[in-house]
Design an enzyme around this catalytic site. Structure first.
Site, mmCIF file in Angstrom:
data_model
loop_
_atom_site.group_PDB
_atom_site.id
_atom_site.type_symbol
_atom_site.label_atom_id
_atom_site.label_comp_id
_atom_site.label_asym_id
_atom_site.label_seq_id
_atom_site.Cartn_x
_atom_site.Cartn_y
_atom_site.Cartn_z
ATOM 1 N N ASP A 69 0.994 -1.001 -0.005
ATOM 2 C CA ASP A 69 0.011 -0.146 0.004
ATOM 3 C C ASP A 69 0.811 1.251 -0.013
ATOM 4 O O ASP A 69 1.611 1.557 0.965
ATOM 5 C CB ASP A 69 -1.021 0.006 1.250
ATOM 6 C CG ASP A 69 -1.785 1.199 1.267
ATOM 7 O OD1 ASP A 69 -1.643 2.150 0.615
ATOM 8 O OD2 ASP A 69 -2.750 0.965 2.051
ATOM 9 N N ASN A 71 3.909 2.825 -10.944
ATOM 10 C CA ASN A 71 2.882 2.923 -11.711
ATOM 11 C C ASN A 71 1.551 3.199 -10.911
ATOM 12 O O ASN A 71 0.382 3.723 -11.263
ATOM 13 C CB ASN A 71 2.546 1.442 -12.326
ATOM 14 C CG ASN A 71 1.187 1.224 -12.908
ATOM 15 O OD1 ASN A 71 0.924 1.911 -13.843
ATOM 16 N ND2 ASN A 71 0.377 0.447 -12.409
ATOM 17 N N ARG A 80 12.162 7.066 -2.958
ATOM 18 C CA ARG A 80 13.194 7.217 -2.054
ATOM 19 C C ARG A 80 13.951 6.032 -1.580
ATOM 20 O O ARG A 80 15.047 5.804 -1.364
ATOM 21 C CB ARG A 80 12.776 8.136 -0.942
ATOM 22 C CG ARG A 80 13.492 8.534 0.282
ATOM 23 C CD ARG A 80 12.975 9.613 1.160
ATOM 24 N NE ARG A 80 11.657 9.749 1.564
ATOM 25 C CZ ARG A 80 10.936 8.613 2.221
ATOM 26 N NH1 ARG A 80 11.517 7.728 2.786
ATOM 27 N NH2 ARG A 80 9.626 9.053 2.260
ATOM 28 N N TYR A 98 -6.946 15.325 -8.996
ATOM 29 C CA TYR A 98 -5.738 14.423 -9.926
ATOM 30 C C TYR A 98 -5.022 15.391 -10.825
ATOM 31 O O TYR A 98 -3.767 14.892 -10.710
ATOM 32 C CB TYR A 98 -6.827 13.446 -10.747
ATOM 33 C CG TYR A 98 -6.013 12.650 -11.785
ATOM 34 C CD1 TYR A 98 -5.508 11.587 -10.927
ATOM 35 C CD2 TYR A 98 -6.141 12.738 -13.015
ATOM 36 C CE1 TYR A 98 -4.774 10.499 -11.885
ATOM 37 C CE2 TYR A 98 -5.297 12.049 -13.952
ATOM 38 C CZ TYR A 98 -4.807 10.718 -13.104
ATOM 39 O OH TYR A 98 -3.986 9.830 -14.068
ATOM 40 N N LYS A 104 -0.717 15.128 -10.846
ATOM 41 C CA LYS A 104 -0.012 14.654 -11.816
ATOM 42 C C LYS A 104 0.813 15.594 -12.427
ATOM 43 O O LYS A 104 2.057 15.438 -12.764
ATOM 44 C CB LYS A 104 -0.911 14.221 -12.976
ATOM 45 C CG LYS A 104 -1.548 12.577 -12.580
ATOM 46 C CD LYS A 104 -0.560 11.483 -12.357
ATOM 47 C CE LYS A 104 -1.202 10.233 -12.486
ATOM 48 N NZ LYS A 104 -0.025 9.219 -12.132
HETATM 49 C C1 8X3 Z 1 -5.749 9.360 -17.073
HETATM 50 C C2 8X3 Z 1 -6.160 9.930 -18.275
HETATM 51 O O1 8X3 Z 1 -7.583 11.899 -19.305
HETATM 52 O O2 8X3 Z 1 -8.508 10.745 -17.461
HETATM 53 O O3 8X3 Z 1 -4.592 9.782 -16.590
HETATM 54 O O4 8X3 Z 1 -7.018 12.557 -17.087
HETATM 55 S S1 8X3 Z 1 -7.240 11.302 -18.098
#
Ligand code: 8X3
Length: 243
Positions: free
Chosen positions: A51, A78, A112, A142, A146
């Site tokens: 996890d 990933n 790390r 999200y 990212k």
């Molecule tokens: C996933 C692709 O387009 O849903 O990382 O952000 S999207």
């Protein structure tokens, strides 16, 4: 670069892109430790529970992986997820924490912990996203996570410059996996509609990108790969086929 006889650690190995990459690595005769919470679904040489949001789980996983492998040649960070598609004013503490703890803290922690065990000519691959390159509506946590991953990849590239460790981020658009089922919290119909009429990228097509980066000559660092279905130009824009 020949992969035969090398070792790899793959997080989020129980499904989707992680599982496809484990498969392709093993076909290339790499010995793979796959980590996931659903360890019973991991089809790797060695499957270990992991996890990435839990420091103790990560430490135990890395200790055991290194004990079994002797050292790490490839780390594929990933594991990741999105939760919800809503304007930010509908966001909540729980979703934000889970996304950031998994996608950002988990990736930094695993990197790390693995770094001291990554051998010369090693390679760290990150699962990025087009969401980390260009914002789109209704995905703030999200998108933020990212963008953070991409920032971390750039910073790590600077810190490791001069050492024989390569770094790649593979930034994907819509890939048909359990990603949308998780994002829509089990709503399969909505999840399926995301991929309708767009010929989405498959997990194996992303794994192909990972394998491409890994198999370049040792002095070639593929910094970034961006992969989208032809029917998607950005997180906000797809053109669906008439069905
Ligand atoms: C996933 C692709 O387009 O849903 O990382 O952000 S999207």
């Amino acid at each position: 670069m020949k992969l035969e006889g090398k070792t790899a650690v793959v997080t989020g190995a129980s499904s989707g892109i992680g599982a496809a990459t484990v498969r392709q690595l093993r076909e290339a005769r790499v010995c793979v430790v796959g980590g996931a919470r659903r360890v019973e679904r991991v089809e790797a040489d060695i499957a270990l529970v992991l996890d990435v949001t839990e420091p103790e789980s990560c430490a135990a996983f890395v200790n055991e992986a290194v004990a079994q492998l002797g050292g790490i040649d490839i780390l594929f960070n990933n594991a990741g997820l999105a939760l919800g598609r809503y304007p930010f004013w509908e966001s909540n503490e729980e979703d934000e924490a889970r996304v950031l703890h998994t996608n950002v803290d988990g990736v930094m922690r695993m990197t790390r912990l693995c770094l001291p065990h990554i051998r010369d000519e090693g390679h760290i691959v990150f699962m990025g996203s087009i969401a980390g390159r260009q914002a789109y509506p209704n995905g703030a946590s999200y998108v933020a996570s990212k963008f953070a991953v991409r920032g971390f990849v750039y910073a790590l590239r600077e810190d490791l410059l001069g050492r024989p460790i390569r770094i790649t981020t593979v930034d994907a658009g819509l890939v048909e996996t359990e990603f949308s089922i998780v994002r829509f919290k089990g709503d399969v119909e909505t999840a399926d509609s995301v991929y309708a009429g767009i010929d989405p990228i498959t997990p194996d097509e992303v794994a192909d990108c990972v394998m491409f980066a890994l198999t370049r000559p040792a002095h070639v660092n593929v910094d970034e790969l961006v992969i989208k279905t032809l029917r998607q130009s950005s997180g906000a824009r797809v053109v669906r086929r008439e069905e």
